[in-house]
Design a protein around this motif. Sequence first.
Motif, PDB file in Angstrom:
ATOM      1  N   GLU A  94       0.845  -1.211   0.000  1.00 51.15           N
ATOM      2  CA  GLU A  94       0.000   0.000   0.000  1.00 51.15           C
ATOM      3  C   GLU A  94       0.880   1.261   0.000  1.00 51.15           C
ATOM      4  N   LYS A 121       3.096   3.539  -6.762  1.00 48.43           N
ATOM      5  CA  LYS A 121       2.870   3.030  -8.119  1.00 48.43           C
ATOM      6  C   LYS A 121       2.157   4.069  -8.986  1.00 48.43           C
ATOM      7  N   THR A 122       1.089   4.652  -8.448  1.00 46.49           N
ATOM      8  CA  THR A 122       0.313   5.616  -9.240  1.00 46.49           C
ATOM      9  C   THR A 122       1.193   6.800  -9.645  1.00 46.49           C
ATOM     10  N   THR A 123       1.971   7.271  -8.684  1.00 42.84           N
ATOM     11  CA  THR A 123       2.868   8.407  -8.933  1.00 42.84           C
ATOM     12  C   THR A 123       3.872   8.050 -10.029  1.00 42.84           C
ATOM     13  N   ARG A 173     -14.364  -4.090  -7.990  1.00 41.61           N
ATOM     14  CA  ARG A 173     -13.451  -3.301  -7.153  1.00 41.61           C
ATOM     15  C   ARG A 173     -14.185  -2.709  -5.945  1.00 41.61           C
ATOM     16  N   LEU A 201     -13.075  -3.593  -2.140  1.00 39.71           N
ATOM     17  CA  LEU A 201     -12.457  -2.582  -1.263  1.00 39.71           C
ATOM     18  C   LEU A 201     -13.417  -1.996  -0.231  1.00 39.71           C
ATOM     19  N   PHE A 229     -11.042 -11.156  -7.507  1.00 35.26           N
ATOM     20  CA  PHE A 229      -9.888 -10.539  -8.184  1.00 35.26           C
ATOM     21  C   PHE A 229      -9.659 -11.200  -9.543  1.00 35.26           C
ATOM     22  N   ARG A 274      -9.860  -9.748 -13.413  1.00 33.45           N
ATOM     23  CA  ARG A 274      -8.707  -9.893 -14.344  1.00 33.45           C
ATOM     24  C   ARG A 274      -9.136 -10.510 -15.671  1.00 33.45           C
ATOM     25  N   ASP A 283      -1.429  -1.213 -13.238  1.00 32.61           N
ATOM     26  CA  ASP A 283      -1.206  -1.085 -11.796  1.00 32.61           C
ATOM     27  C   ASP A 283      -1.775  -2.340 -11.120  1.00 32.61           C
ATOM     28  N   SER A 321      -2.168 -10.975  -6.578  1.00 28.98           N
ATOM     29  CA  SER A 321      -2.973 -12.095  -6.059  1.00 28.98           C
ATOM     30  C   SER A 321      -2.078 -13.092  -5.327  1.00 28.98           C
ATOM     31  N   ALA A 331      -0.123   6.237   2.430  1.00 28.07           N
ATOM     32  CA  ALA A 331      -1.480   6.046   1.888  1.00 28.07           C
ATOM     33  C   ALA A 331      -2.513   6.724   2.779  1.00 28.07           C
ATOM     34  N   ALA A 376      -2.883  10.227   2.060  1.00 27.08           N
ATOM     35  CA  ALA A 376      -3.457  10.517   0.734  1.00 27.08           C
ATOM     36  C   ALA A 376      -4.976  10.309   0.697  1.00 27.08           C
ATOM     37  N   ILE A 414      -8.759  -3.648   2.604  1.00 31.92           N
ATOM     38  CA  ILE A 414      -7.500  -4.405   2.638  1.00 31.92           C
ATOM     39  C   ILE A 414      -6.401  -3.616   3.350  1.00 31.92           C
ATOM     40  N   LEU A 450      13.277   5.973  -2.169  1.00 31.64           N
ATOM     41  CA  LEU A 450      13.905   7.110  -2.862  1.00 31.64           C
ATOM     42  C   LEU A 450      12.866   8.174  -3.214  1.00 31.64           C
ATOM     43  N   ALA A 451      13.366   9.362  -3.530  1.00 34.65           N
ATOM     44  CA  ALA A 451      12.457  10.441  -3.962  1.00 34.65           C
ATOM     45  C   ALA A 451      11.808  10.033  -5.287  1.00 34.65           C
ATOM     46  N   PRO A 452      10.567  10.517  -5.570  1.00 37.14           N
ATOM     47  CA  PRO A 452       9.867  10.114  -6.796  1.00 37.14           C
ATOM     48  C   PRO A 452      10.715  10.204  -8.066  1.00 37.14           C
TER      49      PRO A 452
HETATM   50  N1  T5A Z   1      -5.242  -6.563  -4.392  1.00 34.36           N
HETATM   51  C1  T5A Z   1      -5.167  -6.255  -5.722  1.00 34.36           C
HETATM   52  C2  T5A Z   1      -5.262  -7.893  -3.954  1.00 34.36           C
HETATM   53  O1  T5A Z   1      -5.374  -8.167  -2.756  1.00 34.36           O
HETATM   54  N2  T5A Z   1      -5.172  -8.886  -4.901  1.00 34.36           N
HETATM   55  C3  T5A Z   1      -5.113  -8.630  -6.242  1.00 34.36           C
HETATM   56  O2  T5A Z   1      -5.049  -9.572  -7.053  1.00 34.36           O
HETATM   57  C4  T5A Z   1      -5.110  -7.252  -6.678  1.00 34.36           C
HETATM   58  C5  T5A Z   1      -5.048  -6.944  -8.135  1.00 34.36           C
HETATM   59  C6  T5A Z   1      -6.109  -2.331  -4.532  1.00 34.36           C
HETATM   60  C7  T5A Z   1      -6.089  -3.283  -3.365  1.00 34.36           C
HETATM   61  O3  T5A Z   1      -6.379  -4.582  -3.833  1.00 34.36           O
HETATM   62  C8  T5A Z   1      -5.374  -5.477  -3.405  1.00 34.36           C
HETATM   63  C9  T5A Z   1      -4.156  -4.644  -3.217  1.00 34.36           C
HETATM   64  C10 T5A Z   1      -4.720  -3.345  -2.692  1.00 34.36           C
HETATM   65  O4  T5A Z   1      -4.914  -3.463  -1.310  1.00 34.36           O
HETATM   66  P1  T5A Z   1      -5.680   0.254  -4.598  1.00 34.36           P
HETATM   67  O5  T5A Z   1      -6.502   1.395  -4.107  1.00 34.36           O
HETATM   68  O6  T5A Z   1      -5.521   0.124  -6.068  1.00 34.36           O
HETATM   69  O7  T5A Z   1      -6.307  -1.067  -4.014  1.00 34.36           O
HETATM   70  O8  T5A Z   1      -4.355   0.288  -3.766  1.00 34.36           O
HETATM   71  P2  T5A Z   1      -2.884   0.504  -4.171  1.00 34.36           P
HETATM   72  O9  T5A Z   1      -2.593  -0.187  -5.467  1.00 34.36           O
HETATM   73  O10 T5A Z   1      -2.048   0.085  -3.006  1.00 34.36           O
HETATM   74  O11 T5A Z   1      -2.807   2.061  -4.424  1.00 34.36           O
HETATM   75  P3  T5A Z   1      -2.264   3.206  -3.514  1.00 34.36           P
HETATM   76  O12 T5A Z   1      -2.826   4.465  -4.112  1.00 34.36           O
HETATM   77  O13 T5A Z   1      -2.517   2.965  -2.065  1.00 34.36           O
HETATM   78  O14 T5A Z   1      -0.731   3.137  -3.660  1.00 34.36           O
HETATM   79  P4  T5A Z   1       0.250   3.581  -4.791  1.00 34.36           P
HETATM   80  O15 T5A Z   1      -0.450   3.836  -6.081  1.00 34.36           O
HETATM   81  O16 T5A Z   1       1.339   2.596  -4.800  1.00 34.36           O
HETATM   82  O17 T5A Z   1       0.838   4.943  -4.222  1.00 34.36           O
HETATM   83  P5  T5A Z   1       0.647   6.469  -4.740  1.00 34.36           P
HETATM   84  O18 T5A Z   1       1.463   6.747  -5.919  1.00 34.36           O
HETATM   85  O19 T5A Z   1      -0.816   6.770  -4.774  1.00 34.36           O
HETATM   86  O20 T5A Z   1       1.348   7.223  -3.516  1.00 34.36           O
HETATM   87  C11 T5A Z   1       0.783   7.265  -2.211  1.00 34.36           C
HETATM   88  C12 T5A Z   1       1.229   8.565  -1.513  1.00 34.36           C
HETATM   89  O21 T5A Z   1       2.650   8.565  -1.390  1.00 34.36           O
HETATM   90  C13 T5A Z   1       3.220   9.676  -2.072  1.00 34.36           C
HETATM   91  C14 T5A Z   1       2.160  10.176  -3.060  1.00 34.36           C
HETATM   92  O22 T5A Z   1       2.299  11.538  -3.319  1.00 34.36           O
HETATM   93  C15 T5A Z   1       0.867   9.825  -2.333  1.00 34.36           C
HETATM   94  O23 T5A Z   1       0.546  10.838  -1.426  1.00 34.36           O
HETATM   95  N3  T5A Z   1       4.446   9.193  -2.749  1.00 34.36           N
HETATM   96  C16 T5A Z   1       5.674   9.329  -2.240  1.00 34.36           C
HETATM   97  N4  T5A Z   1       6.135   9.889  -1.106  1.00 34.36           N
HETATM   98  C17 T5A Z   1       7.482   9.848  -0.892  1.00 34.36           C
HETATM   99  N5  T5A Z   1       8.379   9.289  -1.770  1.00 34.36           N
HETATM  100  C18 T5A Z   1       7.950   8.707  -2.912  1.00 34.36           C
HETATM  101  N6  T5A Z   1       8.833   8.144  -3.751  1.00 34.36           N
HETATM  102  C19 T5A Z   1       6.543   8.715  -3.189  1.00 34.36           C
HETATM  103  N7  T5A Z   1       5.803   8.228  -4.211  1.00 34.36           N
HETATM  104  C20 T5A Z   1       4.519   8.516  -3.920  1.00 34.36           C
END
Ligand code: T5A
Length: 214
Positions: free
Chosen positions: A22, A26-28, A60, A64, A79, A83, A104, A110, A155, A158, A164, A197-199
Amino acid sequence: MTQDPSKPSNRRGLFITFEGGEGAGKTTLIEQIVKSLTESGHRVLTTREPGGTSLGEHIRTILLQHKEPISPYAELSLFLASRAQHILEVIGPALNEGKVVLCDRFNDSSIAYQGAARSLGMDKVSQFCDFVSQGYTPNLTLYLDLDPEVGLSRAAKARVQDRIESETVQFHRKIREAYIEIHKKDQKRFKLVDATLAPEQVFKEAMTHIKTLF
Ligand code: T5A
């Protein structure tokens, strides 16, 4: 003999998936990669799991937001249902059109979440994933490695926690251990990127792996 364009062996695009705990970033990262690849003239499609299709987005919401307990088997099945539809409607066609598909989360989520953290068994879940994904194996997977406590706190800042994310830290530690195990077994496809690391640095590291595909 005429080739069947729906078969993964005939696809012309590149399939790149992103994995991590979490809030790993990834999104960033995906946003930066899309910009860079588009500027270089590639046709890019971004998508996510669970979701990416109308059916997948319904699934989804259940996965969630559902308030009552969900059996780990039901969770895995949902899930995988998301897919299967995603491959049919989005991933398969985009790859056949020669696009770079940035997804993503995919099978490795899984395997780590349901296989390891929900204790269904990594090998068993991997077999189900292979069946459902019909040969659509990523060309490259970028795994953003981060201490789960740091990721959860990123997270939490954010947005509101989902079903989960609200699991224990122990649950999230198992996910990280599982990803590291996958990395050890499949270092050619599954690349570990230091998400502390930084983004901008994360992006640079990710691009060094992506550039090897072109
Ligand atoms: N799941 C999914 C399963 O259990 N089984 C499966 O088969 C599949 C496909 C999906 C959930 O489903 C589960 C996994 C997950 O629990 P989701 O909302 O899509 O839910 O959750 P995540 O994929 O985890 O998405 P997140 O948004 O939580 O995480 P990200 O995308 O990894 O992170 P991001 O880019 O949004 O960044 C989060 C925060 O951190 C900052 C950003 O600005 C943001 O505020 N940030 C940083 N800070 C410092 N340094 C960096 N390098 C940074 N990069 C970003």
